[in-house]
Design an enzyme around this catalytic site. Structure first.
Site, PDB file in Angstrom:
ATOM      1  N   GLU A   1     -10.153   7.361   4.339  1.00 19.57           N
ATOM      2  CA  GLU A   1     -10.821   6.465   5.277  1.00 19.57           C
ATOM      3  C   GLU A   1      -9.939   5.240   5.453  1.00 19.57           C
ATOM      4  O   GLU A   1      -9.055   4.968   4.658  1.00 19.57           O
ATOM      5  CB  GLU A   1     -12.174   6.023   4.719  1.00 19.57           C
ATOM      6  CG  GLU A   1     -12.091   4.927   3.657  1.00 19.57           C
ATOM      7  CD  GLU A   1     -11.452   5.374   2.360  1.00 19.57           C
ATOM      8  OE1 GLU A   1     -11.502   6.585   2.067  1.00 19.57           O
ATOM      9  OE2 GLU A   1     -10.887   4.527   1.657  1.00 19.57           O
TER      10      GLU A   1
ATOM     11  N   LYS B   1       0.806  -1.228   0.000  1.00 19.72           N
ATOM     12  CA  LYS B   1       0.000   0.000   0.000  1.00 19.72           C
ATOM     13  C   LYS B   1       0.837   1.275   0.000  1.00 19.72           C
ATOM     14  O   LYS B   1       0.417   2.296  -0.531  1.00 19.72           O
ATOM     15  CB  LYS B   1      -0.958   0.012   1.191  1.00 19.72           C
ATOM     16  CG  LYS B   1      -2.152  -0.909   0.989  1.00 19.72           C
ATOM     17  CD  LYS B   1      -3.268  -0.609   1.962  1.00 19.72           C
ATOM     18  CE  LYS B   1      -4.476  -1.495   1.700  1.00 19.72           C
ATOM     19  NZ  LYS B   1      -4.245  -2.887   2.149  1.00 19.72           N
TER      20      LYS B   1
ATOM     21  N   SER C   1       1.540  -9.772  -1.142  1.00 14.63           N
ATOM     22  CA  SER C   1       1.211  -8.353  -0.967  1.00 14.63           C
ATOM     23  C   SER C   1       1.637  -7.784   0.379  1.00 14.63           C
ATOM     24  O   SER C   1       1.873  -6.588   0.496  1.00 14.63           O
ATOM     25  CB  SER C   1      -0.286  -8.135  -1.177  1.00 14.63           C
ATOM     26  OG  SER C   1      -1.037  -8.991  -0.333  1.00 14.63           O
TER      27      SER C   1
END
Ligand SMILES: *Cc1c(COP(=O)(O)O)cnc(C)c1O
Length: 405
Positions: free
Chosen positions: A123, A101, A388
């Site tokens: 958010e 991310k 990931s």
């Protein structure tokens, strides 16, 4: 390479089109007030982000701060359990903060800085996106507001603490069920008020144009690195590439490196407890076309046509839709989407940890589980899995729910 009239030689120039569509998916379905803010970001993206100054600064940051390139590891022992297929993982667990991310958060925050914004806002559900964005904001000296449902704040105490230590304001949202959907609504309305000073940083390849494109492009570093590394490690391309799909950003990152190659590509969705609505979050497998959060894609709907409640053992995958580009790549047949359930995922979680010394995020364990099944079907060849993220964040949950196997 061409498939169903889509030319992959020029794919990244052709898709999305100017209005943000991948075929019929994507676009921007938002109030006019917010559209102004999106237009400003789109404009800035095509001027600032494509400038050599921005590109070279982001490259330097990726190397010196994020620790890129992340390596590819060969999984010798896991490969030994699946016959004659060689399994490899792209190690996004070794990217700073422990997942992919940060790749798009650093890009988004650098863009905010170039645009002269003082603040980033977003958010978060499980808190992973919030932590990545708070990290990026600290690095660039930007203010950071993270909207989070009060239910999630209670559940995700360590990530709430991380965000605060990094200097972010965690803003509690108490409306409705007080989870991710309400947090998205609150963050969108804050953005309507604050867009002159702030930029909204979406957590995946979802939302209105330009986010699905911009997040894909920031994540494509994963695919670019992986293709080059795999070629230099093995002298050839992998036969298959596998990644888990929540919103779909880690998957688009690695897929984008291989779309124009003779490589089979698989996106893996969470089947959770089973195929009944409410027991899974496999939107591409079981959903239908619909609009939510400002974009048109495939989503899971209840009888009222609204986004259905979803479930996955991996909190990063429990989203009722997927990025519009995934819906498009599915329809044209370039990427195959399939599912694995919780049980297969947890088995893969323990097996990878024990055999290879890599504790994966439960999200990433979905891709590992699918790859081992696929390997048995393929019989020979090689599979590259996008790992990931790392599993540290999942320890408490795993120990409480499954014990130590
Ligand atoms: C958030 C998250 C995901 C899911 O997000 P995508 O946008 O689908 O990539 C997957 N893996 C990890 C480790 C995550 O933190």
């Amino acid at each position: 390479m061409k498939q169903n009239n889509v030319e992959f030689d020029t794919y990244f120039k052709d898709y999305p089109n100017e209005a943000g569509f991948f075929g019929k998916y994507g676009g921007s379905y938002i109030p006019p007030e917010l559209q102004k803010a999106m237009d400003e970001i789109t404009e800035a993206y095509f001027t600032i982000c494509k400038s050599s100054k921005f590109v070279s600064e982001l490259r330097r940051i990726r190397k010196e701060f994020q620790g890129r390139p992340t390596p590819i590891s060969y999984l010798e022992k896991l490969s030994g359990t699946v016959g004659h297929v060689q399994l490899y993982v792209k190690r996004e667990d070794l990217n700073h903060t422990g997942a992919h991310k940060l790749n798009h958060c650093m890009g988004e925050a650098l863009l905010a800085k170039y645009m002269g914004k003082k603040k980033v806002l977003a958010e978060t559900g499980a808190g992973q996106h919030g932590v990545a964005l708070a990290t990026a904001a600290a690095y660039f000296g930007l203010d950071c507001d993270i909207y989070m449902g009060s239910v999630d704040i209670k559940k995700q105490a360590p990530n709430v603490a991380r965000m605060k230590i990094l200097g972010a304001n965690v803003i509690e949202v108490t409306d409705g069920l007080a989870t991710l959907k309400e947090a998205v609504d609150a963050a969108f309305s804050a953005y309507c008020r604050e867009y002159k000073d702030a930029i909204y940083c979406i957590g995946s390849v979802v939302g209105p144009h330009p986010f699905p494109m911009m997040v894909r492009d920031f994540q494509s570093v994963v695919g670019v690195e992986a293709r080059e590394q795999f070629l230099s490690m093995t002298g050839e391309l992998p036969d298959a590439v596998v990644a888990c799909v929540g919103g779909g950003s880690n998957a688009m990152g690695i897929f984008s490196g291989f779309l124009n190659d003779p490589v089979d590509i698989y996106g893996v969705e969470p089947l959770g407890r089973g195929a009944s609505l409410g027991d899974h979050a496999a939107s591409l497998a079981y959903g239908s076309e619909g609009i939510m959060h400002g974009f048109n894609s495939i989503m899971l709907k209840g009888e009222d046509g609204e986004p259905a409640p979803v479930y996955s053992v991996a909190s990063g995958l429990d989203y009722p839709s997927s990025g519009p580009e995934h819906a498009f790549l599915r329809d044209i047949g370039r990427v195959k989407y399939d599912v694995v359930n919780d049980e297969e995922t947890i088995d893969a979680f323990f097996t990878l940890s024990r055999l290879e010394g890599i504790i994966p995020a439960i999200e990433s364990a979905h891709a590992v589980a699918y790859a081992t099944k696929l390997a048995k079907k393929m019989g020979k060849g090689s599979i590259l899995i996008n790992l990931s993220g790392r599993g540290d964040k999942d320890m408490d949950y795993i120990i409480e729910k499954y014990g130590i196997r």
